[in-house]
Design a protein around this motif. Structure first.
Motif, short mmCIF file in Angstrom:
data_model
loop_
_atom_site.label_atom_id
_atom_site.label_comp_id
_atom_site.label_asym_id
_atom_site.label_seq_id
_atom_site.Cartn_x
_atom_site.Cartn_y
_atom_site.Cartn_z
N GLY A 1 39.28 76.71 25.43
CA GLY A 1 40.54 76.23 25.98
C GLY A 1 40.67 74.73 25.80
N ALA A 2 39.56 74.00 26.01
CA ALA A 2 39.57 72.54 25.82
C ALA A 2 39.79 72.19 24.35
CB ALA A 2 38.26 71.93 26.32
N PHE A 3 39.20 72.98 23.45
CA PHE A 3 39.40 72.74 22.02
C PHE A 3 40.86 72.95 21.64
CE2 PHE A 3 34.76 74.12 21.31
CZ PHE A 3 34.32 72.82 21.52
N THR A 4 41.49 73.94 22.26
CA THR A 4 42.89 74.24 21.95
C THR A 4 43.82 73.15 22.48
OG1 THR A 4 42.45 76.62 22.01
CG2 THR A 4 44.75 75.91 22.25
N ARG A 5 43.58 72.72 23.73
CA ARG A 5 44.44 71.69 24.33
C ARG A 5 44.16 70.31 23.74
NH1 ARG A 5 42.53 74.39 28.77
NH2 ARG A 5 41.12 72.67 29.23
N LYS A 6 42.89 70.01 23.51
CA LYS A 6 42.41 68.75 22.92
C LYS A 6 42.55 67.55 23.84
CE LYS A 6 43.29 70.10 18.11
NZ LYS A 6 43.91 69.70 16.83
N ARG A 7 43.30 67.67 24.92
CA ARG A 7 43.59 66.50 25.76
C ARG A 7 42.31 65.85 26.29
NH1 ARG A 7 46.32 69.02 29.23
NH2 ARG A 7 44.62 69.31 30.70
N ASP A 8 41.40 66.65 26.88
CA ASP A 8 40.18 66.09 27.46
C ASP A 8 39.29 65.48 26.40
OD1 ASP A 8 41.10 66.96 29.89
OD2 ASP A 8 39.75 68.68 30.04
N ILE A 9 39.21 66.14 25.25
CA ILE A 9 38.39 65.62 24.16
C ILE A 9 38.93 64.28 23.68
CG2 ILE A 9 37.61 66.03 21.80
CD1 ILE A 9 37.67 69.03 22.46
N LEU A 10 40.23 64.20 23.48
CA LEU A 10 40.85 62.95 23.03
C LEU A 10 40.66 61.84 24.04
CD1 LEU A 10 44.07 64.42 21.45
CD2 LEU A 10 42.48 62.90 20.27
N SER A 11 40.81 62.18 25.31
CA SER A 11 40.64 61.17 26.36
C SER A 11 39.22 60.62 26.35
CB SER A 11 40.97 61.79 27.72
OG SER A 11 40.80 60.84 28.75
N LEU A 12 38.25 61.52 26.18
CA LEU A 12 36.85 61.09 26.15
C LEU A 12 36.57 60.24 24.92
CD1 LEU A 12 33.96 61.15 27.19
CD2 LEU A 12 33.66 63.37 26.07
N LEU A 13 37.05 60.67 23.76
CA LEU A 13 36.82 59.91 22.54
C LEU A 13 37.50 58.54 22.60
CD1 LEU A 13 37.15 62.72 19.85
CD2 LEU A 13 35.07 61.72 20.77
N ASP A 14 38.66 58.48 23.25
CA ASP A 14 39.37 57.19 23.38
C ASP A 14 38.50 56.15 24.08
OD1 ASP A 14 41.63 57.81 22.04
OD2 ASP A 14 42.88 58.17 23.80
N LYS A 15 37.67 56.62 25.02
CA LYS A 15 36.83 55.69 25.78
C LYS A 15 35.76 55.05 24.91
CE LYS A 15 37.30 58.46 30.02
NZ LYS A 15 36.57 59.29 31.00
N THR A 16 35.46 55.65 23.76
CA THR A 16 34.36 55.16 22.94
C THR A 16 34.83 54.39 21.71
OG1 THR A 16 34.20 57.13 21.51
CG2 THR A 16 33.07 57.22 23.62
N ILE A 17 36.14 54.27 21.53
CA ILE A 17 36.63 53.68 20.28
C ILE A 17 36.26 52.20 20.16
CG2 ILE A 17 38.92 52.99 21.12
CD1 ILE A 17 39.99 54.02 18.36
N GLN A 18 36.07 51.52 21.27
CA GLN A 18 35.71 50.10 21.21
C GLN A 18 34.21 49.88 21.24
OE1 GLN A 18 37.87 47.92 20.39
NE2 GLN A 18 39.54 49.39 20.56
N ALA A 19 33.44 50.96 21.40
CA ALA A 19 31.99 50.82 21.43
C ALA A 19 31.44 50.64 20.02
CB ALA A 19 31.36 52.05 22.08
N ASP A 20 30.32 50.00 19.91
CA ASP A 20 29.66 49.82 18.61
C ASP A 20 28.54 50.83 18.48
OD1 ASP A 20 31.19 47.66 17.61
OD2 ASP A 20 30.06 46.27 18.87
N GLY A 21 28.52 51.53 17.36
CA GLY A 21 27.43 52.46 17.11
C GLY A 21 27.60 53.79 17.83
N VAL A 22 26.52 54.55 17.82
CA VAL A 22 26.53 55.91 18.37
C VAL A 22 26.50 55.88 19.89
CG1 VAL A 22 25.22 58.07 18.50
CG2 VAL A 22 25.41 56.86 16.32
N GLN A 23 27.34 56.72 20.50
CA GLN A 23 27.37 56.90 21.95
C GLN A 23 27.04 58.37 22.24
OE1 GLN A 23 28.25 54.23 24.22
NE2 GLN A 23 27.88 53.14 22.31
#
Length: 352
Positions: free
Chosen positions: A266-288
């Motif tokens: 269901g999360a894969f279908t909606r994508k909202r939670d995944i996108l929100s989580l990934l957004d938090k890491t876009i300014q990080a450097d390297g692997v999180q």
């Protein structure tokens, strides 16, 4: 809740046994007993000594004992210590490097590159791959206007730097006159012109936090109008990320519970939670790395997410990664994610 323990709280012997236990569990998927630890550790320790160390590790929250087994399995805290302090990331095999380099090259169009990156992450790791689409620089706010439609209904007119105009109607809890709406717009324009939506929301939040006590009614109303005007404008579309290999997770016993799988899909279908989580890491450097509840969403409590940003012109424009059970090959997955992010950035740079 017990305080988080750090590697410095464990002596070298305890750290080594925890490392061996985590590696054994990742490899076999079975609870690890003292005999297995004795064989794999390479230490000349008695079974009683190993049991005592395991009891200490369990008391500190690094491992737990399933009800149906005398062995132990790592907890999220155990995985976190393993990843942060005990893990040795190994270089990828030349075959994997060749595959990644061959599929992520500048001869392909950007959309194909993004799709390929997601498929490669999934195929090489046997987990679920995810890649967010590149983000262009956000439009800046040029003007905000309010038009009174009825007693508590207001038309918001937002003008952006790319000559984009958005109109939306919002409902107010209290009535504001045309003059008051004009004053509110003036206040917001002074604060927000030249800022994108994300920055504008931050400014409004800071204004409310720092000056709430001395704000008069109109100033508070202006802040509220601004928040309502931007509400929902950053919601992602379903096309903002590409997910591949969702069904790979069905083969892992850790995620075999039907309800867990249903929630994940269901999360894969909606994508909202995944996108929100990934957004938090876009300014990080390297692997999180997010393990279990660190992701902040219940649906990922039994999962780990390994992510890295990819860049264009030295600016992070997207994030990619894999989602899988906490019992994943971190030493290999981290290397795959890191190299894929670098190669994708290089390929996009070559096309620009």
């Amino acid at each position: 809740m017990a305080a988080f323990q750090h590697s410095s709280d464990l002596n070298d012997r305890a750290q080594h046994l925890l490392k061996v236990l985590v590696e054994a569990y990742i490899a076999d998927g079975q609870p690890v007993g003292s005999r297995t630890l004795a064989k794999r550790s390479g230490l000349d320790l008695s079974a009683a000594t190993i049991r005592n160390v395991m009891a200490d590790l369990e008391e500190m929250g690094y491992i737990s004992s399933p009800h149906t087994s005398a062995g132990r399995v790592p907890t999220s805290q155990g995985y976190r210590l393993f990843v942060d302090s005990l893990l040795q990331v190994r270089p990828l095999e030349s075959e994997d490097v060749t595959i990644l380099q061959g599929r992520l090259n500048a001869s392909r169009d950007p959309n194909s590159l993004i799709q390929s990156a997601s498929n490669l992450l999934s195929g090489i790791t046997s987990l679920t791959g995810v890649v967010t689409l590149p983000r262009r620089n956000p439009s800046a706010i040029r003007q905000i206007e309010f038009m009174r439609l009825s007693e508590r209904q207001v038309l918001v007119i937002l003008v952006f730097s790319r000559n984009e105009v958005q109109n939306r109607i919002i409902e107010l809890e209290t009535d504001l006159s045309t003059a008051e709406l004009h004053q509110a717009a003036n206040f917001l324009n002074e604060c927000l012109i030249g800022k994108d939506i994300h920055a504008a929301r931050h400014v409004l939040l800071e204004e409310m936090r720092e000056h709430r006590a001395e704000m008069d009614r109109l100033m508070q109303a202006a802040i509220t109008l601004g928040e309502r005007a931007f509400d929902g404008m950053e919601l992602h579309s379903d096309q903002d990320c590409i997910i591949a290999g969702e069904t790979n997770l069905m083969s892992y016993e850790d995620l075999s519970d039907i309800k867990k799988l249903r929630d994940l899909f269901g999360a894969f279908t909606r994508k909202r939670d995944i996108l929100s989580l990934l957004d938090k890491t876009i300014q990080a450097d390297g692997v999180q790395i997010f393990i279990g509840r660190e992701a902040g969403y219940n649906v990922f409590d039994d999962c780990s997410l390994v992510t890295a940003p990819y860049s264009l012109d030295n600016e992070h424009i997207g994030v990619l990664g894999v989602i899988g059970p906490k019992r994943m090959r971190y030493d290999r997955v981290i290397a795959v994610v890191d190299l894929t992010a670098k190669l994708l950035g290089v390929a996009l740079q070559s096309r620009s």
